[in-house]
Design a protein around this motif. Sequence first.
Motif, PDB file in Angstrom:
ATOM      1  N   LYS A  76      -5.580 -70.418 -56.914  1.00  0.00           N
ATOM      2  CA  LYS A  76      -6.534 -70.935 -57.894  1.00  0.00           C
ATOM      3  C   LYS A  76      -6.665 -72.455 -57.781  1.00  0.00           C
ATOM      4  O   LYS A  76      -7.777 -72.991 -57.751  1.00  0.00           O
ATOM      5  CB  LYS A  76      -6.088 -70.543 -59.302  1.00  0.00           C
ATOM      6  N   ARG A  77      -5.533 -73.146 -57.692  1.00  0.00           N
ATOM      7  CA  ARG A  77      -5.572 -74.618 -57.649  1.00  0.00           C
ATOM      8  C   ARG A  77      -6.207 -75.141 -56.373  1.00  0.00           C
ATOM      9  O   ARG A  77      -6.830 -76.207 -56.364  1.00  0.00           O
ATOM     10  CB  ARG A  77      -4.154 -75.181 -57.801  1.00  0.00           C
ATOM     11  N   HIS A  78      -6.031 -74.417 -55.276  1.00  0.00           N
ATOM     12  CA  HIS A  78      -6.460 -74.929 -53.972  1.00  0.00           C
ATOM     13  C   HIS A  78      -7.694 -74.218 -53.423  1.00  0.00           C
ATOM     14  O   HIS A  78      -8.057 -74.429 -52.259  1.00  0.00           O
ATOM     15  CB  HIS A  78      -5.302 -74.853 -52.982  1.00  0.00           C
ATOM     16  N   GLY A  79      -8.337 -73.397 -54.232  1.00  0.00           N
ATOM     17  CA  GLY A  79      -9.606 -72.814 -53.836  1.00  0.00           C
ATOM     18  C   GLY A  79      -9.527 -71.778 -52.728  1.00  0.00           C
ATOM     19  O   GLY A  79     -10.460 -71.675 -51.919  1.00  0.00           O
ATOM     20  N   VAL A  80      -8.451 -71.010 -52.681  1.00  0.00           N
ATOM     21  CA  VAL A  80      -8.309 -69.947 -51.679  1.00  0.00           C
ATOM     22  C   VAL A  80      -8.786 -68.639 -52.315  1.00  0.00           C
ATOM     23  O   VAL A  80      -8.290 -68.230 -53.373  1.00  0.00           O
ATOM     24  CB  VAL A  80      -6.851 -69.826 -51.205  1.00  0.00           C
ATOM     25  N   GLY A  81      -9.710 -67.967 -51.674  1.00  0.00           N
ATOM     26  CA  GLY A  81     -10.436 -66.909 -52.351  1.00  0.00           C
ATOM     27  C   GLY A  81      -9.995 -65.490 -52.123  1.00  0.00           C
ATOM     28  O   GLY A  81     -10.424 -64.595 -52.849  1.00  0.00           O
ATOM     29  N   ARG A  82      -9.166 -65.219 -51.098  1.00  0.00           N
ATOM     30  CA  ARG A  82      -8.837 -63.820 -50.816  1.00  0.00           C
ATOM     31  C   ARG A  82      -7.351 -63.625 -50.562  1.00  0.00           C
ATOM     32  O   ARG A  82      -6.739 -64.354 -49.782  1.00  0.00           O
ATOM     33  CB  ARG A  82      -9.628 -63.310 -49.615  1.00  0.00           C
ATOM     34  N   MET A  83      -6.798 -62.601 -51.216  1.00  0.00           N
ATOM     35  CA  MET A  83      -5.441 -62.127 -50.938  1.00  0.00           C
ATOM     36  C   MET A  83      -5.507 -60.657 -50.538  1.00  0.00           C
ATOM     37  O   MET A  83      -6.186 -59.857 -51.173  1.00  0.00           O
ATOM     38  CB  MET A  83      -4.533 -62.253 -52.164  1.00  0.00           C
ATOM     39  N   ILE A  84      -4.777 -60.316 -49.468  1.00  0.00           N
ATOM     40  CA  ILE A  84      -4.508 -58.923 -49.140  1.00  0.00           C
ATOM     41  C   ILE A  84      -3.089 -58.646 -49.617  1.00  0.00           C
ATOM     42  O   ILE A  84      -2.127 -59.229 -49.106  1.00  0.00           O
ATOM     43  CB  ILE A  84      -4.641 -58.645 -47.632  1.00  0.00           C
ATOM     44  N   HIS A  85      -2.967 -57.782 -50.602  1.00  0.00           N
ATOM     45  CA  HIS A  85      -1.673 -57.504 -51.220  1.00  0.00           C
ATOM     46  C   HIS A  85      -1.141 -56.159 -50.731  1.00  0.00           C
ATOM     47  O   HIS A  85      -1.832 -55.142 -50.808  1.00  0.00           O
ATOM     48  CB  HIS A  85      -1.830 -57.467 -52.748  1.00  0.00           C
ATOM     49  N   LEU A  86       0.090 -56.154 -50.231  1.00  0.00           N
ATOM     50  CA  LEU A  86       0.714 -54.921 -49.774  1.00  0.00           C
ATOM     51  C   LEU A  86       1.267 -54.166 -50.970  1.00  0.00           C
ATOM     52  O   LEU A  86       2.284 -54.547 -51.550  1.00  0.00           O
ATOM     53  CB  LEU A  86       1.821 -55.209 -48.754  1.00  0.00           C
ATOM     54  N   SER A  87       0.574 -53.111 -51.349  1.00  0.00           N
ATOM     55  CA  SER A  87       0.982 -52.290 -52.471  1.00  0.00           C
ATOM     56  C   SER A  87       1.651 -51.016 -51.948  1.00  0.00           C
ATOM     57  O   SER A  87       2.090 -50.968 -50.797  1.00  0.00           O
ATOM     58  CB  SER A  87      -0.225 -51.987 -53.371  1.00  0.00           C
ATOM     59  N   SER A  88       1.731 -49.985 -52.773  1.00  0.00           N
ATOM     60  CA  SER A  88       2.558 -48.829 -52.416  1.00  0.00           C
ATOM     61  C   SER A  88       2.094 -47.580 -53.140  1.00  0.00           C
ATOM     62  O   SER A  88       1.551 -47.636 -54.253  1.00  0.00           O
ATOM     63  CB  SER A  88       4.018 -49.113 -52.797  1.00  0.00           C
ATOM     64  N   GLU A  89       2.360 -46.431 -52.522  1.00  0.00           N
ATOM     65  CA  GLU A  89       2.106 -45.153 -53.191  1.00  0.00           C
ATOM     66  C   GLU A  89       3.017 -44.942 -54.394  1.00  0.00           C
ATOM     67  O   GLU A  89       2.767 -44.059 -55.231  1.00  0.00           O
ATOM     68  CB  GLU A  89       2.239 -44.001 -52.186  1.00  0.00           C
ATOM     69  N   GLU A  90       4.054 -45.773 -54.517  1.00  0.00           N
ATOM     70  CA  GLU A  90       4.957 -45.643 -55.663  1.00  0.00           C
ATOM     71  C   GLU A  90       4.253 -45.954 -56.982  1.00  0.00           C
ATOM     72  O   GLU A  90       4.762 -45.613 -58.055  1.00  0.00           O
ATOM     73  CB  GLU A  90       6.166 -46.560 -55.492  1.00  0.00           C
ATOM     74  N   ILE A  91       3.083 -46.590 -56.942  1.00  0.00           N
ATOM     75  CA  ILE A  91       2.368 -46.859 -58.191  1.00  0.00           C
ATOM     76  C   ILE A  91       1.913 -45.576 -58.873  1.00  0.00           C
ATOM     77  O   ILE A  91       1.640 -45.569 -60.074  1.00  0.00           O
ATOM     78  CB  ILE A  91       1.157 -47.791 -57.982  1.00  0.00           C
TER      79      ILE A  91
END
Length: 324
Positions: free
Chosen positions: A109-124
């Motif tokens: 947010k502070r540095h203007g970076v617009g995309r994250m790919i987050h490694l999630s899981s089937e455990e959700i």
Amino acid sequence: MNSILVTGAGGFLGRAIVMDLLARDDRVVALEAGDCAPLVALAEKTSALTVVQADVCDGDAVDALFSAYRPRAVVHCAAVVGVLASLEAPRQLFRVNVEGAINIFEAMKRHGVGRMIHLSSEEIYGEFDTDRIHEDHPQRPLHAYGISKAAVEHLGRSYRSTCGIECINIRTSWVYGPNFPRDRVPLNMIRAVVRRQPLHVSGGATERIDHTYLDDAVAGVIGALDCSHHPYDAYHVSSASAPSLAKIAAILAELDPQAPPISVGSGPWLHAGNVAMPCKGALDCRRAREVFGYRPRFDIRAGLAATLEGERRALHKGEGIVYG
């Protein structure tokens, strides 16, 4: 802002993502809190890789990294992983997985970076309602790990609505491959075959799990990273099949007819010997296929064969895994 930041870059999946990005001539900033020696050795061979040893829980260090390197996107792999960690160290797991993710979001947010790919899981998901599920399956996580991953997904939606950060969640399932750092099925079976040691897994013969080969997981992450427009914020990236543990043992016997006996007992698969795994199954990957062309290349037979070969090479070179 030409580089891609990979957090947890020294981990099993993080390092493979770093290698893939470098192979296609991306510039990479690798963030790792633990042993950085392999990454540093790699960085000595290429100016495209910068290694930063820091903890995602250190907000000041994370902010300094963004100030110094101005990444254009983040692949967020840093996490305490697995149900066993949920049972043994839930406070540390939430600190790293949730507080660490917030530090990354805040720096973006502070540095203007617009995309994250987050490694999630089937455990959700917790218990699967059917043998094959889609991304809209109800989320009923049973343990701290799945709860933390669901929390980060929802945090990503909050940051998107308040400041426009795009968090794309890649839900993988039981990623495996050569040099996997934990003694878990199917790696314990594969290593028993390679070392010519009989193995009896005490339970779980009929348990069906979607095992994802490492190369497929990496391909899904890179595909999501490169996709110009995401109509969804969550995708399954897996093998899209769920063989039973008994079937895996049988395939290993077919792949190596001289293998020692590998058997799996009846009853549930137990984490730490006393916590039953919820009913699982296959992850439907059609959404990822339709949006960014993901297609798993490794069914369970191909993945087991590739892992067998990799483990044989490691044993021949004297690089066997030491379990902590």
